[in-house]
Motif scaffolding. Structure first.
Motif, PDB file in Angstrom:
ATOM      1  N   MET A 144       0.849  -1.198   0.000  1.00 25.70           N
ATOM      2  CA  MET A 144       0.000   0.000   0.000  1.00 25.70           C
ATOM      3  C   MET A 144       0.882   1.244   0.000  1.00 25.70           C
ATOM      4  SD  MET A 144      -2.874   1.166   2.786  1.00 25.70           S
ATOM      5  CE  MET A 144      -3.844  -0.314   2.544  1.00 25.70           C
ATOM      6  N   SER A 145       0.510   2.272  -0.744  1.00 23.63           N
ATOM      7  CA  SER A 145       1.285   3.500  -0.833  1.00 23.63           C
ATOM      8  C   SER A 145       1.234   4.251   0.485  1.00 23.63           C
ATOM      9  CB  SER A 145       0.731   4.391  -1.945  1.00 23.63           C
ATOM     10  OG  SER A 145      -0.544   4.876  -1.591  1.00 23.63           O
ATOM     11  N   THR A 146       2.193   5.195   0.643  1.00 18.99           N
ATOM     12  CA  THR A 146       2.204   6.038   1.842  1.00 18.99           C
ATOM     13  C   THR A 146       0.913   6.817   1.958  1.00 18.99           C
ATOM     14  OG1 THR A 146       4.605   6.220   1.706  1.00 18.99           O
ATOM     15  CG2 THR A 146       3.448   7.860   3.058  1.00 18.99           C
ATOM     16  N   SER A 147       0.403   7.282   0.795  1.00 16.37           N
ATOM     17  CA  SER A 147      -0.861   8.013   0.798  1.00 16.37           C
ATOM     18  C   SER A 147      -1.991   7.125   1.306  1.00 16.37           C
ATOM     19  CB  SER A 147      -1.188   8.508  -0.612  1.00 16.37           C
ATOM     20  OG  SER A 147      -2.462   9.107  -0.661  1.00 16.37           O
ATOM     21  N   GLY A 148      -1.989   5.859   0.856  1.00 13.43           N
ATOM     22  CA  GLY A 148      -3.020   4.933   1.317  1.00 13.43           C
ATOM     23  C   GLY A 148      -2.920   4.665   2.807  1.00 13.43           C
ATOM     24  N   GLN A 149      -1.686   4.563   3.297  1.00 17.25           N
ATOM     25  CA  GLN A 149      -1.496   4.357   4.728  1.00 17.25           C
ATOM     26  C   GLN A 149      -1.998   5.560   5.521  1.00 17.25           C
ATOM     27  OE1 GLN A 149      -0.403   1.740   6.357  1.00 17.25           O
ATOM     28  NE2 GLN A 149       0.109   0.457   4.610  1.00 17.25           N
ATOM     29  N   SER A 150      -1.738   6.775   5.014  1.00 11.91           N
ATOM     30  CA  SER A 150      -2.214   7.979   5.690  1.00 11.91           C
ATOM     31  C   SER A 150      -3.734   7.999   5.729  1.00 11.91           C
ATOM     32  CB  SER A 150      -1.682   9.228   4.983  1.00 11.91           C
ATOM     33  OG  SER A 150      -0.268   9.268   5.033  1.00 11.91           O
ATOM     34  N   ASP A 151      -4.369   7.575   4.641  1.00 10.69           N
ATOM     35  CA  ASP A 151      -5.830   7.487   4.618  1.00 10.69           C
ATOM     36  C   ASP A 151      -6.320   6.493   5.660  1.00 10.69           C
ATOM     37  OD1 ASP A 151      -5.893   9.309   2.576  1.00 10.69           O
ATOM     38  OD2 ASP A 151      -6.200   7.819   0.980  1.00 10.69           O
ATOM     39  N   GLN A 152      -5.590   5.396   5.816  1.00 10.82           N
ATOM     40  CA  GLN A 152      -5.978   4.379   6.790  1.00 10.82           C
ATOM     41  C   GLN A 152      -5.905   4.932   8.212  1.00 10.82           C
ATOM     42  OE1 GLN A 152      -3.508   0.693   7.893  1.00 10.82           O
ATOM     43  NE2 GLN A 152      -4.886  -0.037   6.270  1.00 10.82           N
ATOM     44  N   ARG A 210      -3.543  -5.971  10.674  1.00 10.67           N
ATOM     45  CA  ARG A 210      -2.824  -5.276   9.600  1.00 10.67           C
ATOM     46  C   ARG A 210      -1.429  -4.870  10.066  1.00 10.67           C
ATOM     47  NH1 ARG A 210      -8.061  -3.073   8.511  1.00 10.67           N
ATOM     48  NH2 ARG A 210      -7.603  -1.182   9.706  1.00 10.67           N
ATOM     49  N   LEU A 211      -1.327  -4.457  11.316  1.00 18.16           N
ATOM     50  CA  LEU A 211      -0.003  -4.123  11.841  1.00 18.16           C
ATOM     51  C   LEU A 211       0.892  -5.359  11.889  1.00 18.16           C
ATOM     52  CD1 LEU A 211      -0.575  -1.705  14.878  1.00 18.16           C
ATOM     53  CD2 LEU A 211       0.753  -1.231  12.813  1.00 18.16           C
ATOM     54  N   ALA A 212       0.332  -6.463  12.370  1.00 16.59           N
ATOM     55  CA  ALA A 212       1.123  -7.690  12.495  1.00 16.59           C
ATOM     56  C   ALA A 212       1.613  -8.183  11.145  1.00 16.59           C
ATOM     57  CB  ALA A 212       0.297  -8.772  13.179  1.00 16.59           C
ATOM     58  N   ALA A 213       0.826  -7.932  10.091  1.00 15.06           N
ATOM     59  CA  ALA A 213       1.218  -8.356   8.745  1.00 15.06           C
ATOM     60  C   ALA A 213       2.321  -7.485   8.163  1.00 15.06           C
ATOM     61  CB  ALA A 213       0.003  -8.328   7.819  1.00 15.06           C
ATOM     62  N   ARG A 214       2.582  -6.352   8.812  1.00 11.66           N
ATOM     63  CA  ARG A 214       3.651  -5.416   8.415  1.00 11.66           C
ATOM     64  C   ARG A 214       3.496  -4.963   6.962  1.00 11.66           C
ATOM     65  NH1 ARG A 214       7.255  -5.077  12.413  1.00 11.66           N
ATOM     66  NH2 ARG A 214       8.706  -3.921  11.083  1.00 11.66           N
ATOM     67  N   SER A 215       2.265  -4.772   6.540  1.00  9.19           N
ATOM     68  CA  SER A 215       2.011  -4.316   5.172  1.00  9.19           C
ATOM     69  C   SER A 215       1.839  -2.798   5.157  1.00  9.19           C
ATOM     70  CB  SER A 215       0.765  -5.014   4.611  1.00  9.19           C
ATOM     71  OG  SER A 215      -0.347  -4.781   5.452  1.00  9.19           O
ATOM     72  N   THR A 266       5.182   5.271   8.115  1.00 11.27           N
ATOM     73  CA  THR A 266       3.858   5.397   8.743  1.00 11.27           C
ATOM     74  C   THR A 266       3.680   4.452   9.940  1.00 11.27           C
ATOM     75  OG1 THR A 266       2.837   3.745   7.287  1.00 11.27           O
ATOM     76  CG2 THR A 266       2.835   6.047   6.533  1.00 11.27           C
ATOM     77  N   GLU A 267       4.710   3.681  10.253  1.00  9.45           N
ATOM     78  CA  GLU A 267       4.562   2.653  11.293  1.00  9.45           C
ATOM     79  C   GLU A 267       4.143   3.260  12.632  1.00  9.45           C
ATOM     80  OE1 GLU A 267       7.059  -0.985  13.425  1.00  9.45           O
ATOM     81  OE2 GLU A 267       8.062   0.350  12.006  1.00  9.45           O
ATOM     82  N   ARG A 268       4.808   4.338  13.048  1.00 10.10           N
ATOM     83  CA  ARG A 268       4.487   4.880  14.369  1.00 10.10           C
ATOM     84  C   ARG A 268       3.051   5.393  14.434  1.00 10.10           C
ATOM     85  NH1 ARG A 268       3.669   9.171  17.328  1.00 10.10           N
ATOM     86  NH2 ARG A 268       4.387   9.174  19.501  1.00 10.10           N
ATOM     87  N   ASP A 269       2.620   6.131  13.395  1.00 16.08           N
ATOM     88  CA  ASP A 269       1.261   6.678  13.411  1.00 16.08           C
ATOM     89  C   ASP A 269       0.218   5.563  13.419  1.00 16.08           C
ATOM     90  OD1 ASP A 269       2.135   9.258  13.477  1.00 16.08           O
ATOM     91  OD2 ASP A 269       1.816   9.653  11.342  1.00 16.08           O
ATOM     92  N   LEU A 270       0.448   4.523  12.609  1.00 18.71           N
ATOM     93  CA  LEU A 270      -0.498   3.405  12.584  1.00 18.71           C
ATOM     94  C   LEU A 270      -0.544   2.687  13.932  1.00 18.71           C
ATOM     95  CD1 LEU A 270       0.003   1.757   9.077  1.00 18.71           C
ATOM     96  CD2 LEU A 270      -2.151   2.624  10.011  1.00 18.71           C
ATOM     97  N   THR A 271       0.623   2.505  14.528  1.00 13.97           N
ATOM     98  CA  THR A 271       0.679   1.822  15.815  1.00 13.97           C
ATOM     99  C   THR A 271      -0.010   2.650  16.894  1.00 13.97           C
ATOM    100  OG1 THR A 271       2.779   0.793  15.180  1.00 13.97           O
ATOM    101  CG2 THR A 271       2.214   0.759  17.510  1.00 13.97           C
ATOM    102  N   ALA A 309       4.797   2.384  20.155  1.00 14.98           N
ATOM    103  CA  ALA A 309       4.757   3.650  19.426  1.00 14.98           C
ATOM    104  C   ALA A 309       5.463   4.777  20.175  1.00 14.98           C
ATOM    105  CB  ALA A 309       3.309   4.055  19.157  1.00 14.98           C
ATOM    106  N   GLY A 310       5.847   4.524  21.418  1.00  6.36           N
ATOM    107  CA  GLY A 310       6.460   5.575  22.224  1.00  6.36           C
ATOM    108  C   GLY A 310       5.459   6.636  22.656  1.00  6.36           C
ATOM    109  N   ASP A 311       4.173   6.274  22.695  1.00  6.55           N
ATOM    110  CA  ASP A 311       3.116   7.227  23.057  1.00  6.55           C
ATOM    111  C   ASP A 311       2.885   7.137  24.562  1.00  6.55           C
ATOM    112  OD1 ASP A 311       0.880   8.805  23.368  1.00  6.55           O
ATOM    113  OD2 ASP A 311      -0.151   8.029  21.596  1.00  6.55           O
ATOM    114  N   ARG A 312       3.664   7.920  25.311  1.00 11.45           N
ATOM    115  CA  ARG A 312       3.612   7.834  26.768  1.00 11.45           C
ATOM    116  C   ARG A 312       2.287   8.326  27.329  1.00 11.45           C
ATOM    117  NH1 ARG A 312       7.104   5.101  29.879  1.00 11.45           N
ATOM    118  NH2 ARG A 312       7.668   6.794  31.294  1.00 11.45           N
ATOM    119  N   ASN A 313       1.698   9.330  26.688  1.00 11.53           N
ATOM    120  CA  ASN A 313       0.424   9.831  27.182  1.00 11.53           C
ATOM    121  C   ASN A 313      -0.682   8.782  27.050  1.00 11.53           C
ATOM    122  OD1 ASN A 313       1.343  12.334  28.008  1.00 11.53           O
ATOM    123  ND2 ASN A 313       0.868  13.343  26.080  1.00 11.53           N
TER     124      ASN A 313
END
Length: 311
Positions: free
Chosen positions: A1-9, A46-51, A56-61, A98-102
């Motif tokens: 999937m393109s970066t644009s598609g990941q951002s849409d997701q 979807r995350l586990a499949a690493r597709s 975009t990994e951090r934002d998706l996570t 994701a390093g999202d402490r909050n």
């Protein structure tokens, strides 16, 4: 999937979270909990499949962790405690990844709240102690103090009220630019709800009545779920002081919401109130009203919420 598609997701997941939170405020979690869990499982797979693109990994996570927090909350309000615990810990793992402490802190707060709900105050306090090792924004300090105060009250520690007063004082300083957006729910009314629970823990239901009455009167109508569970808390405290007239008035108002709002936790409070009322020789007509209300509070709302949520 393109970066644009990941951002849409990512954006679709954010929209789904917003929609779930909005619907929860309107009608409670009975209908929403299984849907939120399915959405979270799908996003986690979807995350586990690493597709995805590495960028975009951090934002998706992070957004998947947030969805897991919402799913865990909805399962908790539905009293599916085992499912809530599993969802919370899966979401916690993702937030840490994701390093999202909050968000990690938010989920820990939910874990502490669930421990308190199921009468495990020492477990709640251990979680709070972990929360206190974080670098806290002002509003997150209030949230952490609130969780500490509630756990301490359930353990019979009278110093819990000093912790609550500190939280109330700090909250009056307003929102700080470092406070996360999701902390909007940390309000004076939220603290008042838990103050009522603390008074009940110390065997002073009359003081709890004052707190819960303030919450019910001050909660705006569009937050039907908050008005509903606030009313359930109020009924339970009123029953403990045998104020049958106000019990009837409050139950009548909740009957108008029942069928539009569902909350297993509210239903449980009303069932407990009904049993206590029966022991206290409640009039039979009011006994019937409370029994009916407890049943209706567990029924799923008539309007189905699925439309508008991105799958």
């Amino acid at each position: 999937m393109s970066t644009s598609g990941q951002s849409d997701q990512v954006e679709q997941l954010r929209q789904s979270i917003s929609h779930l939170v909005g619907l929860d405020g309107q009608q409670g979690g009975a209908e929403l909990a299984p849907l939120a869990a399915r959405l979270f499982r799908s996003a986690s797979a979807r995350l586990a499949a690493r597709s995805y693109e590495p960028s975009t990994e951090r934002d998706l996570t992070a957004v998947t962790a947030e969805l897991g927090e919402v799913a865990g909350w909805l399962a908790f309000d539905s009293m599916h405690f085992d499912a809530a615990r599993t969802l919370n810990f899966e979401a916690l793992r993702l937030a840490r990844s994701a390093g999202d402490r909050n968000m990690e802190l938010f989920i820990l707060g939910n874990i502490a709240m669930q421990a308190q709900e199921v009468k495990q105050p020492r477990a709640a306090l251990r979680t709070v102690q972990l929360m206190e090792t974080f670098k806290l924004t002002p509003r997150l300090r209030v949230m952490t103090d609130l969780r500490r105060a509630r756990a301490a009250a359930d353990l019979g520690d009278a110093r819990s009220f000093a912790v609550l007063r500190r939280a109330q004082s700090n909250l009056s300083n307003g929102v700080h630019r470092t406070d996360p957006e999701w902390s909007w729910w940390v309000t004076d009314l939220e603290l008042k709800v838990h103050e009522g629970g603390m008074w009940q823990a110390f065997g002073q239901p009359a003081s709890a009545v004052e707190c819960y009455a303030t919450v019910v009167e001050s909660t705006v109508e569009r937050y039907r779920w908050a008005r509903f569970i606030g009313g359930a808390n109020l009924i339970r405290a009123l029953v403990e002081v045998s104020d049958w007239r106000e019990v009837e008035n409050t139950a009548a108002r909740l009957h108008e919401l029942a069928g539009k709002v569902s909350s297993a936790r509210a239903g449980q409070r009303i069932r407990i109130a009904a049993r206590t009322a029966r022991r206290n020789k409640v009039p039979s007509s009011l006994d019937d009203m409370l029994t009916s209300l407890a049943h209706r509070s567990m029924t799923r709302p008539m309007n189905r919420p699925a439309s508008g949520i991105k799958r």
